[in-house]
Design an enzyme around this catalytic site. Structure first.
Site, PDB file in Angstrom:
ATOM      1  N   SER A 137    -112.022  89.835 -38.995  1.00 42.49           N
ATOM      2  CA  SER A 137    -112.405  90.656 -38.602  1.00 42.49           C
ATOM      3  C   SER A 137    -114.106  90.882 -39.641  1.00 42.49           C
ATOM      4  O   SER A 137    -114.451  91.699 -38.984  1.00 42.49           O
ATOM      5  CB  SER A 137    -111.708  92.295 -38.843  1.00 42.49           C
ATOM      6  OG  SER A 137    -111.135  92.227 -39.786  1.00 42.49           O
TER       7      SER A 137
ATOM      8  N   ASN B 202    -116.701  97.016 -34.598  1.00 41.37           N
ATOM      9  CA  ASN B 202    -116.710  97.861 -35.745  1.00 41.37           C
ATOM     10  C   ASN B 202    -118.009  97.910 -36.482  1.00 41.37           C
ATOM     11  O   ASN B 202    -117.923  98.133 -37.299  1.00 41.37           O
ATOM     12  CB  ASN B 202    -115.948  96.177 -37.186  1.00 41.37           C
ATOM     13  CG  ASN B 202    -114.686  96.176 -36.662  1.00 41.37           C
ATOM     14  OD1 ASN B 202    -113.584  97.702 -37.197  1.00 41.37           O
ATOM     15  ND2 ASN B 202    -113.579  94.903 -37.790  1.00 41.37           N
TER      16      ASN B 202
HETATM   17  P1  NAI Z   1    -101.298  90.394 -43.847  1.00 39.18           P
HETATM   18  O1  NAI Z   1    -102.027  90.968 -45.116  1.00 39.18           O
HETATM   19  O2  NAI Z   1    -100.450  91.334 -43.357  1.00 39.18           O
HETATM   20  O3  NAI Z   1    -100.779  88.952 -43.477  1.00 39.18           O
HETATM   21  C1  NAI Z   1    -101.884  87.679 -43.642  1.00 39.18           C
HETATM   22  C2  NAI Z   1    -100.649  86.577 -43.798  1.00 39.18           C
HETATM   23  O4  NAI Z   1    -101.238  85.408 -44.304  1.00 39.18           O
HETATM   24  C3  NAI Z   1     -99.877  86.455 -44.579  1.00 39.18           C
HETATM   25  O5  NAI Z   1     -98.121  86.608 -44.964  1.00 39.18           O
HETATM   26  C4  NAI Z   1     -99.579  85.643 -45.929  1.00 39.18           C
HETATM   27  O6  NAI Z   1     -98.616  85.233 -46.688  1.00 39.18           O
HETATM   28  C5  NAI Z   1    -100.335  85.102 -45.079  1.00 39.18           C
HETATM   29  N1  NAI Z   1    -101.654  84.037 -45.879  1.00 39.18           N
HETATM   30  C6  NAI Z   1    -102.046  84.000 -46.376  1.00 39.18           C
HETATM   31  N2  NAI Z   1    -102.781  83.059 -46.983  1.00 39.18           N
HETATM   32  C7  NAI Z   1    -102.136  82.134 -46.257  1.00 39.18           C
HETATM   33  C8  NAI Z   1    -102.451  80.329 -45.752  1.00 39.18           C
HETATM   34  N3  NAI Z   1    -103.651  80.141 -46.782  1.00 39.18           N
HETATM   35  N4  NAI Z   1    -101.771  79.730 -44.961  1.00 39.18           N
HETATM   36  C9  NAI Z   1    -101.029  80.289 -44.536  1.00 39.18           C
HETATM   37  N5  NAI Z   1    -100.323  81.675 -44.452  1.00 39.18           N
HETATM   38  C10 NAI Z   1    -101.346  82.593 -45.155  1.00 39.18           C
HETATM   39  O7  NAI Z   1    -103.250  90.924 -43.304  1.00 39.18           O
HETATM   40  P2  NAI Z   1    -103.001  90.658 -41.254  1.00 39.18           P
HETATM   41  O8  NAI Z   1    -103.622  92.468 -41.043  1.00 39.18           O
HETATM   42  O9  NAI Z   1    -102.413  90.090 -40.502  1.00 39.18           O
HETATM   43  O10 NAI Z   1    -104.151  90.188 -41.387  1.00 39.18           O
HETATM   44  C11 NAI Z   1    -105.485  89.189 -41.036  1.00 39.18           C
HETATM   45  C12 NAI Z   1    -106.735  88.452 -40.770  1.00 39.18           C
HETATM   46  O11 NAI Z   1    -106.568  89.516 -39.428  1.00 39.18           O
HETATM   47  C13 NAI Z   1    -106.967  88.875 -42.296  1.00 39.18           C
HETATM   48  O12 NAI Z   1    -108.608  88.017 -40.977  1.00 39.18           O
HETATM   49  C14 NAI Z   1    -107.272  90.217 -41.228  1.00 39.18           C
HETATM   50  O13 NAI Z   1    -109.081  90.480 -41.555  1.00 39.18           O
HETATM   51  C15 NAI Z   1    -107.953  90.369 -40.017  1.00 39.18           C
HETATM   52  N6  NAI Z   1    -106.941  91.708 -38.869  1.00 39.18           N
HETATM   53  C16 NAI Z   1    -106.220  91.956 -39.331  1.00 39.18           C
HETATM   54  C17 NAI Z   1    -106.843  93.594 -38.511  1.00 39.18           C
HETATM   55  C18 NAI Z   1    -105.637  94.573 -39.225  1.00 39.18           C
HETATM   56  O14 NAI Z   1    -105.564  95.548 -38.646  1.00 39.18           O
HETATM   57  N7  NAI Z   1    -104.636  94.812 -40.033  1.00 39.18           N
HETATM   58  C19 NAI Z   1    -107.224  93.433 -37.156  1.00 39.18           C
HETATM   59  C20 NAI Z   1    -107.990  92.571 -36.940  1.00 39.18           C
HETATM   60  C21 NAI Z   1    -108.210  91.921 -37.320  1.00 39.18           C
END
Ligand code: NAI
Length: 505
Positions: free
Chosen positions: A122, A193
């Site tokens: 994001s 954003n």
């Molecule tokens: P989250 O923390 O809920 O999930 C991230 C997941 O990725 C975790 O389960 C972690 O174990 C896993 N992970 C971390 N490093 C890893 C790797 N090297 N290889 C494989 N798995 C790995 O995070 P979330 O909120 O789902 O965000 C994920 C992405 O989406 C980020 O880039 C964030 O900026 C983006 N995003 C988030 C939004 C939100 O509202 N939470 C909205 C739009 C985009």
């Protein structure tokens, strides 16, 4: 249509809040999905969460138990990244860290030779993530919104090296998945954003300047502006820390452009750990038994004896309709600028100047201004502010008039541009600048803001409705009042006004 075939394998890396949602979306569209997370059991847990979420849809009769089973059955948790080699598209949703994402994509580049690689980042630059790759043309952004199965918008982001044909494929694929896709160039904040920043920033400024309290401002945005949530309750929902971090990162990325200056009020909340709903306290208090203030509202006041509406036919139309249905006696006169005269006071729409300054300039002592409404005729609440010179009776009389027209009335302090007008002007200005800088087109700005953050109207369509000339005036008045570059009009707005065009002509 160049959408990916529904039989093609979609891999999702990262099974957190976003990855799980994206996996569900792809599986719902019929794709076999492979879900990988580096944390043991995280992919399986995400699938269980999807299954539980679908239970509710089955109970409500929205899908059948067979459909639920088939959808969940299409998502396969995988233990090793090597198991996604057959993917046609890999969507990454891991931690928001440039180095870690680059490392992952370098691995994916070799492991998945045929796949389009997409990041759900994001805030990071797609160009920067792609710079680590042998073939950066394969990398694009596919920015879903949270919760991905519900939110319609997907921003398809092209970095400097991204292949335009692949951007079309992702656009068509997202569309085939039932989403509203928009194209955007990789620039800080992409569309949503970036263009949404003034929604928070102007509200925070209004609070800082003592225009009204948070609950009152939220009610004005909801009832007058037609926004689904007011900015303060929304910041509490998003998390003050998350919202502040986005503002800071956009501000930093645009080299300190004052349009994006973060707010000290929000910084104080973050410092205090008052992060919003998740910590039990933010602008509002969510702890059990907490007593939050109600929005300010005027007590009942007497209706006016006589009403005169002066203006052009278009300006007068909603007032005429309201007055006719109220049964109040009124007369209509034609004139260039809208004014409502009642029992000695003058009511005018805000134009970006403070009421006090206009009262002085136009030599009208009892001047009351009203804020922009999404739909004046049907709005539940009208917001007023009075010039400092005005007698207290003027506000009471203006209140009495609007109450007689069936409106709730809220009074705020005399701030330039009031609440909805000032915010919409800044949202439209930001949207115009995104178009001017080639981030996206005008239609994409409006689609993104309606589908990504539920705005009642796209900011540029709203600007067209208000009229670009009056909107430009609002910005110029704000710029003059504050003496700040923050309110500088976008060159595209100046150009459209000079050409006599709208954003959607
Ligand atoms: P989250 O923390 O809920 O999930 C991230 C997941 O990725 C975790 O389960 C972690 O174990 C896993 N992970 C971390 N490093 C890893 C790797 N090297 N290889 C494989 N798995 C790995 O995070 P979330 O909120 O789902 O965000 C994920 C992405 O989406 C980020 O880039 C964030 O900026 C983006 N995003 C988030 C939004 C939100 O509202 N939470 C909205 C739009 C985009």
């Amino acid at each position: 249509m160049s959408a990916l075939d529904p039989n093609s394998v979609i891999a999702v890396v990262g099974a957190g809040a976003m990855g799980g949602g994206v996996a569900q979306v792809a599986a719902a569209a019929g794709h076999p999905v492979r879900l990988y997370d580096q944390a043991d059991g995280a992919a399986r847990a995400a699938i269980d969460r999807i299954d539980q979420g679908l239970d509710k849809l089955v109970q409500r009769g929205r899908i059948s138990a067979e459909e639920q089973q088939a959808l969940v059955g299409r998502i396969q948790p995988v233990e090793r990244l090597e198991a996604i080699g057959d993917a046609a598209l890999v969507i990454e949703a891991i931690v928001e860290d440039l180095n870690i994402k680059q490392r992952l994509f370098r691995e994916l580049e070799t492991l998945c030779p045929k796949a389009i690689l997409a990041s759900n980042t994001s805030s990071l630059s797609i160009t920067a993530i792609g710079s680590a790759l042998e073939r950066p043309q394969r990398l694009l952004g596919m920015h879903f919104f949270n919760p991905a199965p519900i939110m319609k918008l997907v921003e398809i982001i092209s970095g400097l090296a991204s292949d335009p044909a692949l951007a079309e494929t992702l656009f068509d694929t997202a569309t085939a998945w039932g989403k509203l896709a928009v194209h955007a160039r990789s620039t800080p904040g992409f569309i949503v954003n970036r263009v949404a920043r003034p929604y928070y920033a102007e509200a925070l400024r209004l609070l800082q300047e003592g225009a009204a309290d948070a609950a009152t401002l939220d009610a004005i945005y909801r009832d007058g502006g037609g926004f689904r949530m007011g900015p303060f309750e929304l910041m509490d929902l998003i998390g003050q820390d998350v919202n502040y971090a986005v503002t800071e990162s956009v501000h930093h990325a645009y080299y300190g452009d004052p349009r994006f200056t973060p707010s000290l009020i929000q910084k104080a909340l973050v410092d205090a750990g008052w992060l919003g709903r998740k910590s039990g306290r933010g602008f509002y208090d969510y702890r059990e038994g907490a007593d939050n203030p109600a929005p300010a509202e005027q007590p009942p006041c007497a209706p006016p004896r006589e009403v005169t509406v002066i203006g052009t036919e278009t300006q007068i139309a909603p007032w005429k309709a309201l007055l006719e249905s109220s049964g109040l006696a009124f007369q209509v006169l034609s004139g260039e600028h809208l004014s409502i005269l009642c029992d000695g006071f003058t009511l005018r729409p805000s134009d970006g100047h403070m009421a006090t300054v206009r009262a002085h300039r136009d030599n009208i002592r009892d001047l009351v201004l009203y804020d922009l409404c999404l739909d004046l005729e049907n709005t539940a609440r009208i917001t007023l502010c009075a010039a400092d010179q005005a007698s207290p009776r003027a506000l009471e009389q203006a209140t009495g008039l609007l109450q007689a027209l069936g409106k709730r009335v809220t009074v705020i302090d005399d701030v330039p541009g009031m609440v909805v007008l000032r915010t919409v002007a800044m949202l439209a200005n930001e949207g115009a600048d995104a178009v001017n800088q080639g981030v996206c087109d005008a239609a994409a700005v409006d689609t993104a803001m309606q589908a990504g953050v539920n705005y009642p109207l796209g900011p540029l369509a709203w600007a067209d409705r208000i009229g670009l000339r009056p909107l430009l005036k609002v910005l110029k008045h704000l710029q003059k009042t504050y003496g700040e570059d923050r309110y500088r009009p976008s060159p595209l707005l100046l150009r459209k006004v000079a050409a006599g065009e709208g954003f959607h002509d």
